[in-house]
Design an enzyme around this catalytic site. Sequence first.
Site, PDB file in Angstrom:
ATOM      1  N   GLY A  31       0.812  -1.214   0.000  1.00 54.24           N
ATOM      2  CA  GLY A  31       0.000   0.000   0.000  1.00 54.24           C
ATOM      3  C   GLY A  31       0.845   1.263   0.000  1.00 54.24           C
ATOM      4  CB  ALA A  32       1.972   3.903   1.342  1.00 56.13           C
ATOM      5  CG  HIS A  34       5.212   5.052  -4.896  1.00 62.11           C
ATOM      6  ND1 HIS A  34       5.822   4.418  -5.958  1.00 62.11           N
ATOM      7  CD2 HIS A  34       5.633   4.402  -3.786  1.00 62.11           C
ATOM      8  CE1 HIS A  34       6.589   3.456  -5.501  1.00 62.11           C
ATOM      9  NE2 HIS A  34       6.495   3.415  -4.196  1.00 62.11           N
ATOM     10  CG  HIS A  37       3.246   0.696  -5.549  1.00 63.68           C
ATOM     11  ND1 HIS A  37       3.369   1.719  -4.636  1.00 63.68           N
ATOM     12  CD2 HIS A  37       3.914  -0.357  -5.025  1.00 63.68           C
ATOM     13  CE1 HIS A  37       4.067   1.300  -3.599  1.00 63.68           C
ATOM     14  NE2 HIS A  37       4.425   0.051  -3.810  1.00 63.68           N
ATOM     15  CE  LYS A 149      11.978   1.890  -3.287  1.00 64.01           C
ATOM     16  NZ  LYS A 149      12.519   1.372  -2.015  1.00 64.01           N
ATOM     17  CB  SER A 188       5.499   3.381   0.637  1.00 63.88           C
ATOM     18  OG  SER A 188       5.032   2.652  -0.467  1.00 63.88           O
ATOM     19  NE  ARG A 189      10.842   1.482   4.168  1.00 65.61           N
ATOM     20  CZ  ARG A 189      10.576   0.921   5.344  1.00 65.61           C
ATOM     21  NH1 ARG A 189      10.527   1.659   6.405  1.00 65.61           N
ATOM     22  NH2 ARG A 189      10.387  -0.382   5.428  1.00 65.61           N
TER      23      ARG A 189
END
Length: 281
Positions: A31-32, A34, A37, A149, A188-189
């Site tokens: 999730g989260a 960007h 994804h 990544k 996401s981070r």
Amino acid sequence: MIITRTKKDLKRYLKLIKDAGKTTGFVPTMGALHKGHLSLTECSGKDNDFTVVSIFVNPTQFNNKDDLKRYPRDEEKDLALLLSVSCDIVFIPSVEEMYPEEDKRTFDFNGLDEVMEGKYRKGHFNGVAQVVSKLFEIVKPDRAYFGRKDFQQAAIIKYLTDNYLSDLNIEIKVCDIIREDDGLAMSSRNTLLTEEQRKSAALISKTLKKYTGNYKNYSTEELIKKITEEINEDPNLKVEYVDIVDDLSLETVSEIKPGKTTICVAVYDGNVRLIDNFPLK
Ligand code: PAF
């Protein structure tokens, strides 16, 4: 777009797809979401008749409880983003749904998990393998999509698929890193960074780009030293490791083979841990 939260429901939809002789692509995520994804989802949409995206923050891959607690979650936004791309089914299981009982399996990755991330995040890749193998067994996709990544993760998932799940015949596709305008690898981070830390973060890819374009003038030790020093010059940044590795074995190399070697880094930006990598061409 169908939203399912149980394995039973998901399998019902997947059976309809299989019975109709259609192919399935799978994008596992935490999730989260960007643009990285979304680009994996678009790739899957091009290659397959149907695309399944999972959203599950997997507790077994976090070796640090605070990191798990702080991990960004925004289901509503994720669903809105997935509606804009070629996602047909979203699977959002609970922890109880994925782990009705404790998963005690341990995987042997022939050393791939002992370097880089594996040195600093003990048990991380075993947790990734636990959840990915469960998800693969449920979805049984034709193809699964991962971002470059997470370079080491991609190598380990290929190993997992070849050595533990070969009967599923899943093709693993590793797609390019999607970057922000200033070069920061999307993650996401990144949403956890303050404005100031976000500005500092750009130095990571900037430094890697500078030296990958110019690596022939240096030994691998010099490259590691220069990259570490230049990133550490920013007071917000603290390099955890810089490694130059063989693309297949992930072992540290002393000699760069163009097209077969990658520089990988992990850097703390404040208390947010970022990773990135650049291939040496
Ligand atoms: O890369 C990630 O987001 C996760 O490690 C994955 C593959 C979804 C497993 O939880």
